[in-house]
Design a protein around this motif. Sequence first.
Motif, PDB file in Angstrom:
ATOM      1  N   ASN A   2      -6.504  -2.402  -3.548  1.00 23.57           N
ATOM      2  CA  ASN A   2      -5.597  -2.074  -2.652  1.00 23.57           C
ATOM      3  C   ASN A   2      -5.510  -0.562  -2.108  1.00 23.57           C
ATOM      4  OD1 ASN A   2      -3.236  -1.780  -0.529  1.00 23.57           O
ATOM      5  ND2 ASN A   2      -2.182  -3.338  -1.529  1.00 23.57           N
ATOM      6  N   ASP A   5      -2.449   1.227  -1.447  1.00 21.83           N
ATOM      7  CA  ASP A   5      -1.535   1.569  -2.756  1.00 21.83           C
ATOM      8  C   ASP A   5      -2.190   2.579  -3.265  1.00 21.83           C
ATOM      9  OD1 ASP A   5       0.265  -0.465  -2.118  1.00 21.83           O
ATOM     10  OD2 ASP A   5      -0.418  -1.804  -3.966  1.00 21.83           O
ATOM     11  N   ARG A   8      -1.276   5.665  -1.568  1.00 24.53           N
ATOM     12  CA  ARG A   8       0.049   5.981  -1.691  1.00 24.53           C
ATOM     13  C   ARG A   8       0.461   6.568  -3.055  1.00 24.53           C
ATOM     14  NH1 ARG A   8       4.857   3.417  -3.594  1.00 24.53           N
ATOM     15  NH2 ARG A   8       6.875   4.177  -2.337  1.00 24.53           N
ATOM     16  N   ARG A 502      -3.236  -5.158   2.040  1.00 26.91           N
ATOM     17  CA  ARG A 502      -1.933  -4.753   2.195  1.00 26.91           C
ATOM     18  C   ARG A 502      -1.408  -5.925   3.459  1.00 26.91           C
ATOM     19  NH1 ARG A 502      -0.781  -2.089   7.235  1.00 26.91           N
ATOM     20  NH2 ARG A 502       1.216  -1.150   7.291  1.00 26.91           N
TER      21      ARG A 502
END
Length: 581
Positions: A2, A5, A8, A502
Amino acid sequence: MNLFDDIRGLVLDALRGMQAEGALPDALDLGNVAVEPPRDPAHGDMATNAAMVLAKPAGMKPRDIATVLAGHLASDARIDSAEVAGPGFLNLRLAPALWHEVLRAALRQGKDFGRSEMGKGLRVNVEYVSANPTGPLHVGHTRGAVFGDALASLLDFAGHDVTREYYINDGGAQVDVLARSVYLRYLEAHGQEVAFADGTYPGDYLKPVGEALMREVGTAYVDQPEAVWLAEVRDFATDAMMALIRDDLAALGVEMDHFFSEKSLYGTGLIEAAIEDLRGKGLIYRGVLEPPKGKMPEDWEPREQTLFKSTEHGDDVDRPIMKSDGGWTYFAPDIAYHYDKISRGYDILIDVFGADHGGYVKRMKAAVSALSDGRVPVEIKLCQLVRLYKNGEPFKMSKRAGTFVTLRDVVDEVGADVTRFVMLTRKNDAALDFDFDKVLEQSRDNPVFYVQYANARVNSVLRKAGAAGIEAGDAALSGADLSVLTHEAELSLARKIAEWPRQVEIAARAGEPHRVAFYLYDLASELHGLWNRGHDDPSLRFLQEGDPATSAAKIALVRAATVVICAGLGILGVIPVDEMR
């Protein structure tokens, strides 16, 4: 993998670094920091709201936070650039190698690419369809069946332990009406003239049931009083209708894990146990309800009733659980049924209801909240009406039922895959127009065709690659040199593929499988767009004559797209096609 992710995580690490060096206060909640696609793709690959959500608690200007954060992020090899925009948004452009890694992950993980552990350890019960066993499923049930089944698959893909459940409404007066209707067909099978009274079911679908009953019992019930045959015919008819319903669901590709009979709640102490649980919590009492708001019903009169104090758990009014004759109201067995589900250890309950059950939401939420002491949430999803059209006109008549369009009518007309996809092209709580002509069109305006055509196109490329001697298996493609994928149209497709994990989590968290259908349409649009650009720019064609290495890279890109398409169609319960006919 991901990627959102991952980035982030990079942003959060940078923020913690800023805290360590004193550029941000230590006691900040970073939970609302998000990384998502920018509204305008021209602004970058991803954007973060970090500076905007942290400015007020940090007592700083958003742009000041964003400027320092940009410096931290730009030093990472994964970030090509970090630019502050507007009041403090931060737009990020990623190194092309990251998009290439997404493609490799898709090819290596195959059908598991995009799977999430978001729901790990959570047991979910999804109850859907749950039609009265009095006739074939109609088109309204079809939408609920497709939505519930896709939602269950989506939650499973997101890591939940999911049970698909059907609640058989076989404990009420409607099954007695069914029995009387089947008895009339039974007499008809014996050559008698019959007349269907008001309230009985005259549909032709009961003719074979009456004939089967005749073969089962012969003349035993002919001209006998109702007391002789009602119970036996009721069980026989219910079993026959549930067999019909199971066949209808199978035609739609729906298979339940568990069927729960309402009748099993009566005479077994289950209803009494659920009500005693509520009584022990001080939520059952004798009282008189206020008159209903608005126009007063002519038959309303104030009377003492046994009530569930549902207002203590968010309902508008308290609800009766016992009738004046001492029998249970229809709400009591529903309370007991959910009490049973809670006792089976589910962490989340989801009920999929028809649009006419809107008034039932608050009372059911209140009951589950009370029974579980607020521990188990129940989500109630309402499916709005489906309006059918054919040849430009409303389509209303059923061949078998006589009064409505059945699930089988729809599936026989257009097929299960088209039915399922189209039923998921609108959010469940929005009305849906189902045009039999348009859903079979071979055009961009038909989303199921458009997505299936994308998959078929790539499969044709794979066949041509094999004929040209290019190794086009996923393992070989994942090892291709993807650095040659530099054109913006190619990277745009890779970015869309990267959004899949996502999108799975967003759709699962919201309980909205239609998001998967929307995403697949957008992904197919990117793929078709790249295909069409190859007509004018030969360098974008997937097969490059005399250059097997570049061909392998380009094929890897589009094959990764179909890995996602097949996974998404799997969630929707649609079988991907390898070629269009």
